[in-house]
Motif scaffolding. Sequence first.
Motif, PDB file in Angstrom:
ATOM      1  N   VAL A 135       1.139  12.707   4.028  1.00  0.00           N
ATOM      2  CA  VAL A 135       1.248  11.634   5.254  1.00  0.00           C
ATOM      3  C   VAL A 135      -0.044  11.065   5.444  1.00  0.00           C
ATOM      4  CG1 VAL A 135       2.029  11.214   7.598  1.00  0.00           C
ATOM      5  CG2 VAL A 135       3.483  12.369   5.943  1.00  0.00           C
ATOM      6  N   VAL A 136      -1.113  12.156   5.591  1.00  0.00           N
ATOM      7  CA  VAL A 136      -2.535  11.714   5.919  1.00  0.00           C
ATOM      8  C   VAL A 136      -2.963  10.851   4.780  1.00  0.00           C
ATOM      9  CG1 VAL A 136      -4.669  12.642   6.539  1.00  0.00           C
ATOM     10  CG2 VAL A 136      -2.742  13.914   7.100  1.00  0.00           C
ATOM     11  N   GLN A 137      -2.764  11.279   3.523  1.00  0.00           N
ATOM     12  CA  GLN A 137      -2.982  10.443   2.494  1.00  0.00           C
ATOM     13  C   GLN A 137      -2.645   9.296   2.564  1.00  0.00           C
ATOM     14  OE1 GLN A 137      -2.028  12.035  -1.359  1.00  0.00           O
ATOM     15  NE2 GLN A 137      -2.802  10.136  -2.365  1.00  0.00           N
ATOM     16  N   ALA A 138      -1.498   8.972   2.811  1.00  0.00           N
ATOM     17  CA  ALA A 138      -0.641   7.770   2.838  1.00  0.00           C
ATOM     18  C   ALA A 138      -1.374   6.826   3.905  1.00  0.00           C
ATOM     19  CB  ALA A 138       0.828   7.739   3.050  1.00  0.00           C
ATOM     20  N   ASP A 183      -4.655   5.489   2.699  1.00  0.00           N
ATOM     21  CA  ASP A 183      -4.564   4.686   1.549  1.00  0.00           C
ATOM     22  C   ASP A 183      -5.018   3.178   2.054  1.00  0.00           C
ATOM     23  OD1 ASP A 183      -4.383   6.326  -0.425  1.00  0.00           O
ATOM     24  OD2 ASP A 183      -2.194   6.243  -0.539  1.00  0.00           O
ATOM     25  N   TYR A 184      -4.474   2.926   3.246  1.00  0.00           N
ATOM     26  CA  TYR A 184      -4.921   1.637   4.005  1.00  0.00           C
ATOM     27  C   TYR A 184      -6.336   1.332   4.255  1.00  0.00           C
ATOM     28  CZ  TYR A 184      -3.948  -2.137   6.895  1.00  0.00           C
ATOM     29  OH  TYR A 184      -4.241  -3.690   7.676  1.00  0.00           O
ATOM     30  N   TRP A 194     -10.100  -5.034   0.342  1.00  0.00           N
ATOM     31  CA  TRP A 194      -9.311  -4.454   1.321  1.00  0.00           C
ATOM     32  C   TRP A 194      -8.163  -5.383   1.339  1.00  0.00           C
ATOM     33  CZ3 TRP A 194      -9.624  -5.129   7.235  1.00  0.00           C
ATOM     34  CH2 TRP A 194      -8.701  -4.339   7.796  1.00  0.00           C
ATOM     35  N   ASP A 195      -6.911  -4.697   0.832  1.00  0.00           N
ATOM     36  CA  ASP A 195      -5.614  -5.512   0.992  1.00  0.00           C
ATOM     37  C   ASP A 195      -5.367  -5.368   2.247  1.00  0.00           C
ATOM     38  OD1 ASP A 195      -5.657  -5.948  -1.733  1.00  0.00           O
ATOM     39  OD2 ASP A 195      -4.424  -4.444  -2.321  1.00  0.00           O
ATOM     40  N   ARG A 248       3.729  -3.410   3.528  1.00  0.00           N
ATOM     41  CA  ARG A 248       3.668  -2.396   2.362  1.00  0.00           C
ATOM     42  C   ARG A 248       3.013  -0.967   2.519  1.00  0.00           C
ATOM     43  NH1 ARG A 248       1.161  -4.735  -3.048  1.00  0.00           N
ATOM     44  NH2 ARG A 248       2.911  -6.152  -2.316  1.00  0.00           N
ATOM     45  N   ALA A 249       1.686  -1.060   3.396  1.00  0.00           N
ATOM     46  CA  ALA A 249       1.186  -0.029   3.906  1.00  0.00           C
ATOM     47  C   ALA A 249       1.832   0.853   4.863  1.00  0.00           C
ATOM     48  CB  ALA A 249      -0.376  -0.245   4.308  1.00  0.00           C
ATOM     49  N   LYS A 250       2.537   0.195   5.798  1.00  0.00           N
ATOM     50  CA  LYS A 250       3.427   0.753   7.034  1.00  0.00           C
ATOM     51  C   LYS A 250       4.412   1.331   6.267  1.00  0.00           C
ATOM     52  CE  LYS A 250       5.612  -0.478  10.984  1.00  0.00           C
ATOM     53  NZ  LYS A 250       6.040  -1.525  12.258  1.00  0.00           N
TER      54      LYS A 250
END
Length: 464
Positions: A57-60, A63-64, A120-121, A127-129
């Motif tokens: 979860v921290v990694q996800a 990723d943003y 930066w997307d 998508r990131a959320k």
Amino acid sequence: MIGKKYLAGLLFFICANTLTVSAQQTLTLKNAIQTAVNNYGTIKAKAQYAEASKVSVVQAKRDYLPNLNVSAQQDYGTINGQNGPLYGFGGLGVASSGVPLPNQNWNAAFGGLYLANVNWDFFAFGRAKEKIKTAQAVATRDNKDWQQEIFQQEVKVAAAYLNLLAAQKLTQSYQKNLNRADTFRRVVVTRVKNGLSAGVDSAQANAEVSGAKIALTRAIDFEQTESSQLAQLMGVPVQTFTLDTVFVSRVPAFPGDTSALNNHPLLQWYKSRIALSNEQMKYYRTLSYPAFSLISVLQTRGSGFEPTYNAQNLNAYTHNYWDGTKPTRTNYLVGIGVTWNLTQPLRISQQVKSQRMISKGLQDEYDLVNQQLLAQLQLSDTKITNALSNYNEVPVQVKAASDAYLQKSVLYNNGLTNLVDVTQALYTLIRAETDRDIAYSNVWQALLLKASAAGDFKLFENQL
């Protein structure tokens, strides 16, 4: 010398007694369950999986963050240029640049390139959320899986504990039966020697003793099997357990209404699987949409070739390292871009459809388990009624069988009945004692079944 031997023997005696006391320490059910939760391999593994999911979860979330790349290179080489088309196939083309000269030359100097890039997307239609939510759903699923594994292990250990306790009581009963048979055999042999009974009675009595020994061996084998099962569930070496006899000294108080099945750990795990599948479906939808990117580049270059280096002035360069690598020209670029694969929705739509079907399948599994638990809950109430009925009837059966055996034994000793009647009374007493040993365990097993079906182990644990 004698004093040392005496001291050594005394120490050995103390240590031996200490080990014996430790080995005979009563193992309570709560200690057995706690040991199993701490030691059992599957529980430990699923605890690690749950922790790994939390880290994901921290990694996800990270990723943003925008990509920030920096690079630096210092080179030495020639800069022969040529007019004409060029395709760097596979990224293997050389990025040398210079003025086109009529002939090849081998003038070489140092050069340097220093680069910083941000990509930066910043917007991709959630998508990131959704990726973060999916990672959180995975963490929830793995945590629920861990919790339901603990619950299942608690039930298994409690059942194995009760089975072993019943097996130990059966072994004691069959040991008593062997003692009775052996005592009666001696009486029969004495009567036969005195001519008061037929010689065949002693043979039959010997056969009964052998049968009692075989029954005791089977009981011991069953007890050893149950002991091994409990040790495996606890994650400890196989050993002889001294168990708490509270389960054969009283019956529990049975609760009325139970908590809703929605809180059952197993159903919670199935719910988390459905929630994860739904989150994955939402995340897949976002892959159909374009991604808006913010880009920024800062580039600094240095070169050992002078600006006047051309076909008429081929000597305008230097071999000096510092003059070639020090930054002299800087460029920057800032922009916003959008990327959209127009055929991606055609592929993603099928992936979303497939995930929707998986969610429906998981819902069907949930409904099935819920139905099974409801049936098990109803069955547990029936089991409790039957177990209590047998428990109340067992004392009457044991007393009647004991009185009958005593009566037949006295009659035989006085020559008023035959050995067949005594043997039949003995069989009845054995069966009554066996029913008594099992009846106590069945009452607690019925309560355990209710706690397992309701998903609340405290219904059983609070009675200890």
